[in-house]
Scaffold this motif. Sequence first.
Motif, PDB file in Angstrom:
ATOM      1  N   GLY A 409       0.816  -1.207   0.000  1.00 37.68           N
ATOM      2  CA  GLY A 409       0.000   0.000   0.000  1.00 37.68           C
ATOM      3  C   GLY A 409       0.850   1.257   0.000  1.00 37.68           C
ATOM      4  N   GLY A 410       1.912   1.258   0.805  1.00 34.29           N
ATOM      5  CA  GLY A 410       2.802   2.419   0.861  1.00 34.29           C
ATOM      6  C   GLY A 410       3.492   2.678  -0.460  1.00 34.29           C
ATOM      7  N   SER A 411       3.878   1.617  -1.172  1.00 36.29           N
ATOM      8  CA  SER A 411       4.529   1.784  -2.473  1.00 36.29           C
ATOM      9  C   SER A 411       3.583   2.446  -3.473  1.00 36.29           C
ATOM     10  CB  SER A 411       4.982   0.422  -3.007  1.00 36.29           C
ATOM     11  OG  SER A 411       5.982  -0.132  -2.168  1.00 36.29           O
ATOM     12  N   GLN A 412       2.314   2.064  -3.427  1.00 38.32           N
ATOM     13  CA  GLN A 412       1.344   2.692  -4.322  1.00 38.32           C
ATOM     14  C   GLN A 412       1.153   4.172  -3.990  1.00 38.32           C
ATOM     15  OE1 GLN A 412      -0.246   1.790  -7.084  1.00 38.32           O
ATOM     16  NE2 GLN A 412       0.868  -0.146  -7.073  1.00 38.32           N
ATOM     17  N   ILE A 413       1.116   4.490  -2.699  1.00 36.57           N
ATOM     18  CA  ILE A 413       0.974   5.900  -2.306  1.00 36.57           C
ATOM     19  C   ILE A 413       2.160   6.712  -2.820  1.00 36.57           C
ATOM     20  CG2 ILE A 413       0.989   7.478  -0.328  1.00 36.57           C
ATOM     21  CD1 ILE A 413      -1.693   6.097  -0.753  1.00 36.57           C
ATOM     22  N   GLU A 414       3.369   6.182  -2.679  1.00 31.86           N
ATOM     23  CA  GLU A 414       4.550   6.902  -3.161  1.00 31.86           C
ATOM     24  C   GLU A 414       4.501   7.065  -4.675  1.00 31.86           C
ATOM     25  OE1 GLU A 414       6.892   8.502  -1.340  1.00 31.86           O
ATOM     26  OE2 GLU A 414       5.437   7.985   0.228  1.00 31.86           O
ATOM     27  N   ASP A 415       3.999   6.069  -5.373  1.00 24.14           N
ATOM     28  CA  ASP A 415       3.873   6.164  -6.823  1.00 24.14           C
ATOM     29  C   ASP A 415       2.901   7.276  -7.202  1.00 24.14           C
ATOM     30  OD1 ASP A 415       4.361   4.549  -9.536  1.00 24.14           O
ATOM     31  OD2 ASP A 415       2.243   5.124  -9.463  1.00 24.14           O
ATOM     32  N   ILE A 416       1.793   7.365  -6.477  1.00 24.79           N
ATOM     33  CA  ILE A 416       0.805   8.411  -6.760  1.00 24.79           C
ATOM     34  C   ILE A 416       1.393   9.792  -6.496  1.00 24.79           C
ATOM     35  CG2 ILE A 416      -1.425   9.370  -6.073  1.00 24.79           C
ATOM     36  CD1 ILE A 416      -2.256   6.472  -5.347  1.00 24.79           C
ATOM     37  N   VAL A 417       2.107   9.934  -5.383  1.00 24.21           N
ATOM     38  CA  VAL A 417       2.685  11.237  -5.022  1.00 24.21           C
ATOM     39  C   VAL A 417       3.778  11.640  -6.010  1.00 24.21           C
ATOM     40  CG1 VAL A 417       4.026  12.472  -3.269  1.00 24.21           C
ATOM     41  CG2 VAL A 417       2.093  11.025  -2.589  1.00 24.21           C
ATOM     42  N   ASN A 418       4.649  10.697  -6.356  1.00 23.82           N
ATOM     43  CA  ASN A 418       5.831  11.025  -7.154  1.00 23.82           C
ATOM     44  C   ASN A 418       5.589  11.026  -8.652  1.00 23.82           C
ATOM     45  OD1 ASN A 418       7.511  11.262  -4.836  1.00 23.82           O
ATOM     46  ND2 ASN A 418       7.739   9.044  -4.755  1.00 23.82           N
ATOM     47  N   ARG A 419       4.653  10.202  -9.133  1.00 23.48           N
ATOM     48  CA  ARG A 419       4.456  10.078 -10.573  1.00 23.48           C
ATOM     49  C   ARG A 419       3.133  10.643 -11.067  1.00 23.48           C
ATOM     50  NH1 ARG A 419       6.669   4.000 -12.172  1.00 23.48           N
ATOM     51  NH2 ARG A 419       8.732   4.192 -11.199  1.00 23.48           N
ATOM     52  N   GLU A 420       2.182  10.806 -10.164  1.00 24.47           N
ATOM     53  CA  GLU A 420       0.849  11.257 -10.575  1.00 24.47           C
ATOM     54  C   GLU A 420       0.476  12.593  -9.944  1.00 24.47           C
ATOM     55  OE1 GLU A 420      -0.541   9.750 -12.871  1.00 24.47           O
ATOM     56  OE2 GLU A 420       0.095   7.663 -12.842  1.00 24.47           O
ATOM     57  N   ALA A 421       1.472  13.299  -9.431  1.00 24.35           N
ATOM     58  CA  ALA A 421       1.240  14.613  -8.807  1.00 24.35           C
ATOM     59  C   ALA A 421       0.216  14.527  -7.685  1.00 24.35           C
ATOM     60  CB  ALA A 421       0.792  15.635  -9.859  1.00 24.35           C
ATOM     61  N   GLY A 422       0.256  13.417  -6.920  1.00 27.19           N
ATOM     62  CA  GLY A 422      -0.676  13.247  -5.812  1.00 27.19           C
ATOM     63  C   GLY A 422      -0.325  14.127  -4.625  1.00 27.19           C
ATOM     64  N   ASP A 423      -1.315  14.407  -3.817  1.00 28.10           N
ATOM     65  CA  ASP A 423      -1.149  15.255  -2.639  1.00 28.10           C
ATOM     66  C   ASP A 423      -0.351  14.501  -1.570  1.00 28.10           C
ATOM     67  OD1 ASP A 423      -1.380  17.027  -0.570  1.00 28.10           O
ATOM     68  OD2 ASP A 423      -3.543  16.847  -0.340  1.00 28.10           O
ATOM     69  N   VAL A 424       0.610  15.188  -0.953  1.00 22.96           N
ATOM     70  CA  VAL A 424       1.432  14.590   0.096  1.00 22.96           C
ATOM     71  C   VAL A 424       0.576  14.145   1.281  1.00 22.96           C
ATOM     72  CG1 VAL A 424       3.330  15.038   1.713  1.00 22.96           C
ATOM     73  CG2 VAL A 424       3.451  15.916  -0.615  1.00 22.96           C
ATOM     74  N   GLU A 425      -0.603  14.725   1.422  1.00 27.48           N
ATOM     75  CA  GLU A 425      -1.485  14.332   2.521  1.00 27.48           C
ATOM     76  C   GLU A 425      -1.868  12.851   2.439  1.00 27.48           C
ATOM     77  OE1 GLU A 425      -5.713  15.788   4.480  1.00 27.48           O
ATOM     78  OE2 GLU A 425      -4.659  17.115   3.080  1.00 27.48           O
ATOM     79  N   LEU A 426      -1.749  12.266   1.250  1.00 24.72           N
ATOM     80  CA  LEU A 426      -2.002  10.837   1.111  1.00 24.72           C
ATOM     81  C   LEU A 426      -1.078  10.022   2.018  1.00 24.72           C
ATOM     82  CD1 LEU A 426      -2.430  10.553  -2.765  1.00 24.72           C
ATOM     83  CD2 LEU A 426      -4.223  10.256  -1.036  1.00 24.72           C
ATOM     84  N   ARG A 427       0.133  10.498   2.222  1.00 27.76           N
ATOM     85  CA  ARG A 427       1.064   9.786   3.103  1.00 27.76           C
ATOM     86  C   ARG A 427       0.547   9.767   4.534  1.00 27.76           C
ATOM     87  NH1 ARG A 427       6.193  12.890   0.542  1.00 27.76           N
ATOM     88  NH2 ARG A 427       6.731  11.402  -1.120  1.00 27.76           N
ATOM     89  N   LEU A 428       0.001  10.890   4.974  1.00 26.73           N
ATOM     90  CA  LEU A 428      -0.520  10.948   6.344  1.00 26.73           C
ATOM     91  C   LEU A 428      -1.680   9.970   6.513  1.00 26.73           C
ATOM     92  CD1 LEU A 428      -0.602  12.156   9.144  1.00 26.73           C
ATOM     93  CD2 LEU A 428      -1.886  14.111   8.230  1.00 26.73           C
TER      94      LEU A 428
END
Length: 657
Positions: A409-428
Amino acid sequence: MRGIAMRPRIVSQLAGGSASWLLLCVLASAPAPAANNSADADARPARIADPAAMVENPAHLRGDAPPPTSAANGGRPISLAPSIDDAPPEAIVAPLHTETVQFNGIQPGVSTVDDLYSWGDPRATRAKGAGELRVYDQKNFKRVEVLVADRRVQSIVVHFERYYPAEAVAKQLKLGAVRPVAVVDDSGTPIGLSYPERGVTLTYARDKQPNQVAQILLETIDSVPFVLRAENDLYLQPKSALNDLNEALSIDPKLDHALWLKAELLLSVGRYNDALRSIEDALAVDSESLDFRLTRARILETKGERERALLDLKQILAIDGLSASAKAQVQLRLGNCTAAGAKADYARALQAHIAAIKLGESLIKDPNVITRRTAKQILADSYLGAGQDISWGTWQQKAKIVPQWLEKGGSQIEDIVNREAGDVELRLRYFDRALLACAGDAAEMNGDELLKRALQTGQDLLKQTDDPWRKQRVQWEMGLALFQAHEIAQGRGQTAKLGEYAEQAIGYLEKGGRERQVSRDEEYSLGKLYYRLGAIQAVQRKDHVAAMRWYEKAAPLLERPLDDLVPSDLGRYGEIFVSMGVSNWEADKKDEAIRLTIVGAQAMSQAVDSGLLSNSALSVPYGNLANMHKAVGNSHQAEEFQELAEKAAPAGSPKRK
């Protein structure tokens, strides 16, 4: 002697009793100690394979024993009075000031065809829709096009002889006070800038880098640019986005896309009642929209109305020709709903989450950016959901397998943040859910590093945003992380951390909950935090006055019909109320002490009837009630409870006098 009442002998040992607390979809851990719990005795947990194998063949994971049920989780949204503002969002945000821009004395929406006489005769005219398009020659411009309808100017398009930087054009039009929004084509490429409050759109010349303005569109104030800006700001600046959506809906109250976005926004900041109203309005316009129906199911799930959510989801899943993306979203939500509440079934929830994973994996390379991003988010949430299903269910090797799911799950979140311009709040949010999974097997999983990273991420986000609603959402999420850390510390017997985590959690949850419409689950969890701090005062420090300050906050948030409680939580629930009754008695609040103790005794009695608690446990609340009634002169009630206490007392125990 008259005027002097005998001090009753109140047994206070239960004030420090452990309790499994829930938050949002937090599920109850092992049942309270029981004299006879055949389900637990016969349970033979299954051995768990690695996550990849589970995706291929989930059936072999199911344990022989039925999954343990979760703590109570009703569906009634209740506000945390008095700190929760339940006013409609329209009353919270100020309306925007809108005014169209003039060009050479002509103002769209205001000027008439008579005002155009000052420009002379147009060099060309042609019909356009229900109106007429007039083309004028203007000095220093290639041409100017004016759309007229009902004898009033509707829009003006100004074509430049040469191209200009957008900043220069905006300065010339005095647009500096208006925050623009990028206009993009289907591929996501910027093709212009819109200034919603002024009815201005700057259109870029094709194939010019950096972007240069080729023409200006001036029009009457329209809803679409406000919706476009709101869509961009929805999560980063929710309060500003709500301003825009309200403005759009004031222009077009039936604009279903705006109503849907408003529901999504309100859900993200915990305004569940308002979100549900908004999505119902959207569905009244378009009852067949899958986006709208899925959003309603998410709102109902989050509010705790899981039966309604499940009904909606099953109806959606039965639709012919449903896309893989929609099916994945439905399976994710089905898994979440099935793993929560009094009837939690972790084996079925795991099957649904794995079904969502299979569907999501087929879409993560889709060329459509929205489909691809949605699939990645579904994967992240489903991996986390599967980890929680295993952690809270009846499985073996949890400490080995659950971290593997969390890592996925964490790897997918990092992919969204780093490659899909996802919001850093997803990490929280990831850290919150990972901590929740750890709390399911706290004895084996340590969440210290996750908590550290959650708090650091939250602090960084608080420094980066000036939107009050986003700040409150981040504070709420930090409070959730601390709540889970508190649960883990309790499960690991780390008593020194309990008070620290509880105080910090309450601090963030109270700040973050100022404008939320909390669900029953959230309310119940906060009540248990208040209770825990009161118990620390009462048991460890023998300070019942200090304990009362927390108990007075806890009791109204915790109290609910016993039918709303899962059986395995009845014993703990009863112990909490008996403990609060002790401190109320010590604080000379006798009527409330008796009432709370009766609530606790009823819950514990029901737990005994369900075989989840030993009958001897009732000797404490019945004995307390006997002494309380005796002290206030209710001799008949005192005798009745004395008799019940003696019947419940373990064999060989001395009789009370």
